[in-house]
Design an enzyme around this catalytic site. Structure first.
Site, PDB file in Angstrom:
ATOM      1  N   GLN A 150       0.840  -1.206   0.000  1.00  0.00           N
ATOM      2  CA  GLN A 150       0.000   0.000   0.000  1.00  0.00           C
ATOM      3  C   GLN A 150       0.875   1.256   0.000  1.00  0.00           C
ATOM      4  O   GLN A 150       2.076   1.184   0.265  1.00  0.00           O
ATOM      5  CB  GLN A 150      -0.908   0.006   1.241  1.00  0.00           C
ATOM      6  CG  GLN A 150      -0.185  -0.229   2.556  1.00  0.00           C
ATOM      7  CD  GLN A 150      -1.035  -0.935   3.596  1.00  0.00           C
ATOM      8  OE1 GLN A 150      -2.249  -0.904   3.534  1.00  0.00           O
ATOM      9  NE2 GLN A 150      -0.406  -1.577   4.578  1.00  0.00           N
ATOM     10  N   HIS A 165      -9.509   2.725  19.579  1.00  0.00           N
ATOM     11  CA  HIS A 165      -8.796   1.555  20.129  1.00  0.00           C
ATOM     12  C   HIS A 165      -9.392   1.094  21.457  1.00  0.00           C
ATOM     13  O   HIS A 165      -9.435  -0.111  21.730  1.00  0.00           O
ATOM     14  CB  HIS A 165      -7.303   1.863  20.266  1.00  0.00           C
ATOM     15  CG  HIS A 165      -6.632   1.988  18.932  1.00  0.00           C
ATOM     16  ND1 HIS A 165      -5.970   3.116  18.518  1.00  0.00           N
ATOM     17  CD2 HIS A 165      -6.578   1.108  17.891  1.00  0.00           C
ATOM     18  CE1 HIS A 165      -5.516   2.930  17.288  1.00  0.00           C
ATOM     19  NE2 HIS A 165      -5.866   1.728  16.890  1.00  0.00           N
ATOM     20  N   ASP A 202       0.189  -8.314  11.274  1.00  0.00           N
ATOM     21  CA  ASP A 202      -0.069  -7.326  10.212  1.00  0.00           C
ATOM     22  C   ASP A 202       0.749  -7.721   8.993  1.00  0.00           C
ATOM     23  O   ASP A 202       1.932  -8.036   9.100  1.00  0.00           O
ATOM     24  CB  ASP A 202       0.302  -5.916  10.671  1.00  0.00           C
ATOM     25  CG  ASP A 202      -0.294  -4.853   9.758  1.00  0.00           C
ATOM     26  OD1 ASP A 202      -1.123  -4.053  10.225  1.00  0.00           O
ATOM     27  OD2 ASP A 202       0.072  -4.822   8.547  1.00  0.00           O
ATOM     28  N   ASP A 204       0.346 -12.347   6.456  1.00  0.00           N
ATOM     29  CA  ASP A 204      -1.074 -12.282   6.108  1.00  0.00           C
ATOM     30  C   ASP A 204      -1.898 -13.002   7.193  1.00  0.00           C
ATOM     31  O   ASP A 204      -1.683 -14.197   7.447  1.00  0.00           O
ATOM     32  CB  ASP A 204      -1.278 -12.953   4.743  1.00  0.00           C
ATOM     33  CG  ASP A 204      -2.691 -12.770   4.210  1.00  0.00           C
ATOM     34  OD1 ASP A 204      -3.617 -12.495   5.012  1.00  0.00           O
ATOM     35  OD2 ASP A 204      -2.868 -12.916   2.988  1.00  0.00           O
ATOM     36  N   ASP A 253      -8.629  -5.461  13.228  1.00  0.00           N
ATOM     37  CA  ASP A 253      -8.356  -4.019  13.135  1.00  0.00           C
ATOM     38  C   ASP A 253      -7.722  -3.757  11.772  1.00  0.00           C
ATOM     39  O   ASP A 253      -6.534  -3.439  11.674  1.00  0.00           O
ATOM     40  CB  ASP A 253      -7.403  -3.645  14.290  1.00  0.00           C
ATOM     41  CG  ASP A 253      -7.142  -2.160  14.372  1.00  0.00           C
ATOM     42  OD1 ASP A 253      -7.731  -1.400  13.589  1.00  0.00           O
ATOM     43  OD2 ASP A 253      -6.326  -1.765  15.222  1.00  0.00           O
ATOM     44  N   THR A 274      -7.603  -2.527   7.475  1.00  0.00           N
ATOM     45  CA  THR A 274      -7.916  -1.460   6.528  1.00  0.00           C
ATOM     46  C   THR A 274      -9.253  -1.763   5.849  1.00  0.00           C
ATOM     47  O   THR A 274      -9.819  -2.839   6.018  1.00  0.00           O
ATOM     48  CB  THR A 274      -6.791  -1.375   5.462  1.00  0.00           C
ATOM     49  OG1 THR A 274      -6.343  -2.696   5.165  1.00  0.00           O
ATOM     50  CG2 THR A 274      -5.611  -0.583   5.953  1.00  0.00           C
ATOM     51  N   ASP A 275      -9.727  -0.816   5.050  1.00  0.00           N
ATOM     52  CA  ASP A 275     -11.011  -1.003   4.363  1.00  0.00           C
ATOM     53  C   ASP A 275     -10.956  -2.254   3.473  1.00  0.00           C
ATOM     54  O   ASP A 275      -9.867  -2.651   3.027  1.00  0.00           O
ATOM     55  CB  ASP A 275     -11.335   0.225   3.497  1.00  0.00           C
ATOM     56  CG  ASP A 275     -11.540   1.475   4.363  1.00  0.00           C
ATOM     57  OD1 ASP A 275     -11.780   1.314   5.568  1.00  0.00           O
ATOM     58  OD2 ASP A 275     -11.429   2.583   3.827  1.00  0.00           O
TER      59      ASP A 275
HETATM   60  N1  SAM Z   1      -8.192   1.339  12.476  1.00  0.00           N
HETATM   61  C1  SAM Z   1      -7.740   1.470  11.193  1.00  0.00           C
HETATM   62  C2  SAM Z   1      -8.752   1.924  10.207  1.00  0.00           C
HETATM   63  O1  SAM Z   1      -9.778   1.273  10.037  1.00  0.00           O
HETATM   64  O2  SAM Z   1      -8.539   2.955   9.594  1.00  0.00           O
HETATM   65  C3  SAM Z   1      -6.983   0.246  10.769  1.00  0.00           C
HETATM   66  C4  SAM Z   1      -5.587   0.450  11.248  1.00  0.00           C
HETATM   67  S1  SAM Z   1      -4.369  -0.724  10.938  1.00  0.00           S
HETATM   68  C5  SAM Z   1      -3.068   0.345  10.417  1.00  0.00           C
HETATM   69  C6  SAM Z   1      -4.842  -1.612   9.487  1.00  0.00           C
HETATM   70  C7  SAM Z   1      -3.789  -2.632   9.078  1.00  0.00           C
HETATM   71  O3  SAM Z   1      -4.399  -3.769   8.467  1.00  0.00           O
HETATM   72  C8  SAM Z   1      -2.749  -2.133   8.076  1.00  0.00           C
HETATM   73  O4  SAM Z   1      -1.529  -1.918   8.712  1.00  0.00           O
HETATM   74  C9  SAM Z   1      -2.678  -3.244   7.018  1.00  0.00           C
HETATM   75  O5  SAM Z   1      -1.364  -3.544   6.633  1.00  0.00           O
HETATM   76  C10 SAM Z   1      -3.349  -4.398   7.771  1.00  0.00           C
HETATM   77  N2  SAM Z   1      -3.861  -5.470   6.912  1.00  0.00           N
HETATM   78  C11 SAM Z   1      -4.627  -5.357   5.800  1.00  0.00           C
HETATM   79  N3  SAM Z   1      -4.878  -6.577   5.283  1.00  0.00           N
HETATM   80  C12 SAM Z   1      -4.257  -7.485   6.090  1.00  0.00           C
HETATM   81  C13 SAM Z   1      -4.147  -8.903   6.082  1.00  0.00           C
HETATM   82  N4  SAM Z   1      -4.707  -9.655   5.126  1.00  0.00           N
HETATM   83  N5  SAM Z   1      -3.439  -9.489   7.080  1.00  0.00           N
HETATM   84  C14 SAM Z   1      -2.860  -8.761   8.060  1.00  0.00           C
HETATM   85  N6  SAM Z   1      -2.924  -7.417   8.106  1.00  0.00           N
HETATM   86  C15 SAM Z   1      -3.608  -6.785   7.137  1.00  0.00           C
END
Ligand code: SAM
EC number: 2.5.1.16
Length: 290
Positions: free
Chosen positions: A39, A70, A114, A145, A163, A165-166
Site C-alpha cells: 500500500q 482503540h 499485520d 497475512d 483491526d 484497513t477497508d
Molecule cells: N483502524 C484502522 C482503520 O480502520 O482505519 C486500521 C488500522 S491498521 C493500520 C490496518 C492494518 O491492516 C494495516 O496496517 C494493514 O497492513 C493491515 N492489513 C490489511 N490486510 C491485512 C491482512 N490480510 N493481514 C494482516 N494485516 C492486514
C-alpha cells in the site's frame, strides 16, 4: 491527496470519504511517504489532530482521537469475557489495539499479525504513543497475512480483534464469511471476535454485507456504536461475534486511566438508533448511499 492552498500558502491533506464527501486537515509537516509492497503509506504532522497515519489515502489513526477507536475495539470484548488470556490482533500494525489489550492483567499473550512490516516500523519510529506495547513481554509481532496465520491456529484465542484497513485488496477477505469461519475455528469455546464495520452514512454497502457475513458464522452478532472524529462521518460501527457470552454487559472492571471506555459507555454503545437497525437487519437505505 496533498494540496497547497495558494491564498494562505497552506498545505492540506484531503481524504475522499465518498465521491461526494471529503475531510481535510491542515498539514504542518511530512514524516514519511513511501510505497510498501502492499500500500502507499504517508505519515504527516497535522495542526489539529497531531501525527496522522494514512494508508492508500485513508486516515488510519491520528494521535488526538485514536483512543476513541482503540479503547472501544479492545475493551468491549475484553471486559465482556470472563477470563481473556490470549488475544489476536488482525492488522492493527500501528499498535493501538495491542497497547489496549496488554493493559488487562488476565491477558498473558497478545499476538499482532499485520501483513505490512512497514506500517509496524513506521509506528515504532513516529508513533511512540501507539507502538509503546510492541516490546511488552506479553506481545508477539508477526508480519504476515492474517488469513494464512488464522488457518494454523485452532481454538487458541479468547478474543480476536480485526483491526484492518477497508475491504479492498489484501484486506477484502477480512470482511467475508470464509475468513470469519477461520476466526471461529481459531477462537476458544467461549471466544469473541470484534471488527469495525465502518459508518452507516458513508459505508453502508460495506457495513451491511460484513454484518451479514458474520451472522452466517456466529450464532449471535452484536453491533455497537462509537464516536470517531476522523473516520468518515464520525459515527463508527463495530460488531462482536460471540460463541457463548453476551458482550453487551461488561463482566469485569476496565483497566485504569482510560479516556473513552467506561462500563456505562460499554452498555450504552449497544443501544442502536432505529435507522441503523433497519439498515443492518433489512438493508434499508443501503442503495441510496451509492
Ligand atoms: N483502524 C484502522 C482503520 O480502520 O482505519 C486500521 C488500522 S491498521 C493500520 C490496518 C492494518 O491492516 C494495516 O496496517 C494493514 O497492513 C493491515 N492489513 C490489511 N490486510 C491485512 C491482512 N490480510 N493481514 C494482516 N494485516 C492486514
Amino acid at each position: 491527496m496533498i494540496s497547497r492552498e495558494k491564498r494562505h500558502n497552506e498545505v492540506w491533506f484531503t481524504e475522499e470519504s465518498t465521491k461526494h464527501l471529503r475531510l481535510s486537515l491542515r498539514v504542518t509537516g511530512e514524516l514519511v511517504r513511501k510505497e510498501t509492497p502492499y500500500q502507499s503509506l504517508l505519515a504527516l504532522e497535522t495542526a489539529e489532530y497531531g501525527r496522522m497515519l494514512v494508508l492508500d489515502g485513508a486516515i488510519q489513526v491520528t494521535e488526538k482521537d485514536e483512543f476513541c477507536y482503540h479503547e472501544m475495539m479492545a475493551h468491549v470484548p475484553l471486559c465482556s469475557h470472563p477470563n481473556p488470556k490470549k488475544v489476536l490482533i488482525v492488522g492493527g500494525g500501528d499498535g493501538g489495539s495491542l497497547r489496549e489489550a496488554v493493559k488487562h492483567e488476565s491477558v498473558e499473550k497478545a499476538v499482532l499479525v499485520d501483513i505490512d512490516e512497514e506500517v509496524i516500523k513506521t509506528s515504532r519510529e513516529f508513533f511512540p504513543t501507539l507502538s509503546c506495547a510492541m516490546d511488552d513481554p506479553k506481545a508477539e509481532i508477526r508480519p504476515m497475512d492474517a488469513m494464512v496465520y488464522m488457518k494454523d491456529h485452532r481454538g487458541e484465542f479468547d478474543v480476536i480483534i480485526v483491526d484492518a484497513t477497508d475491504p479492498v485488496d489484501m484486506a477484502a477477505g477480512l470482511f467475508q464469511s470464509p475468513f470469519y469461519r477461520d476466526v471461529w475455528d481459531a477462537l476458544s469455546d467461549d471466544g469473541f471476535m470484534v471488527t469495525h464495520i465502518e459508518s452507516p452514512f458513508t459505508d453502508a454497502a460495506i457495513m451491511v454485507p460484513a454484518y451479514r457475513a458474520m451472522k452466517e458464522v456466529f450464532p449471535s452478532v452484536h453491533p455497537y456504536l462509537g464516536f470517531m472524529p476522523t473516520y468518515p462521518s464520525g459515527m463508527w460501527v463495530y460488531a462482536i461475534g460471540s460463541k457463548r457470552h453476551d458482550p453487551s454487559k461488561p463482566l469485569r472492571e476496565a483497566p485504569k486511566g482510560l479516556k473513552y471506555y467506561t462500563s456505562d459507555v460499554h452498555r450504552a454503545s449497544f443501544a442502536l438508533p432505529p435507522f441503523l437497525v433497519d439498515m443492518l437487519e433489512n438493508g434499508e437505505g443501503v442503495e441510496s448511499h451509492y
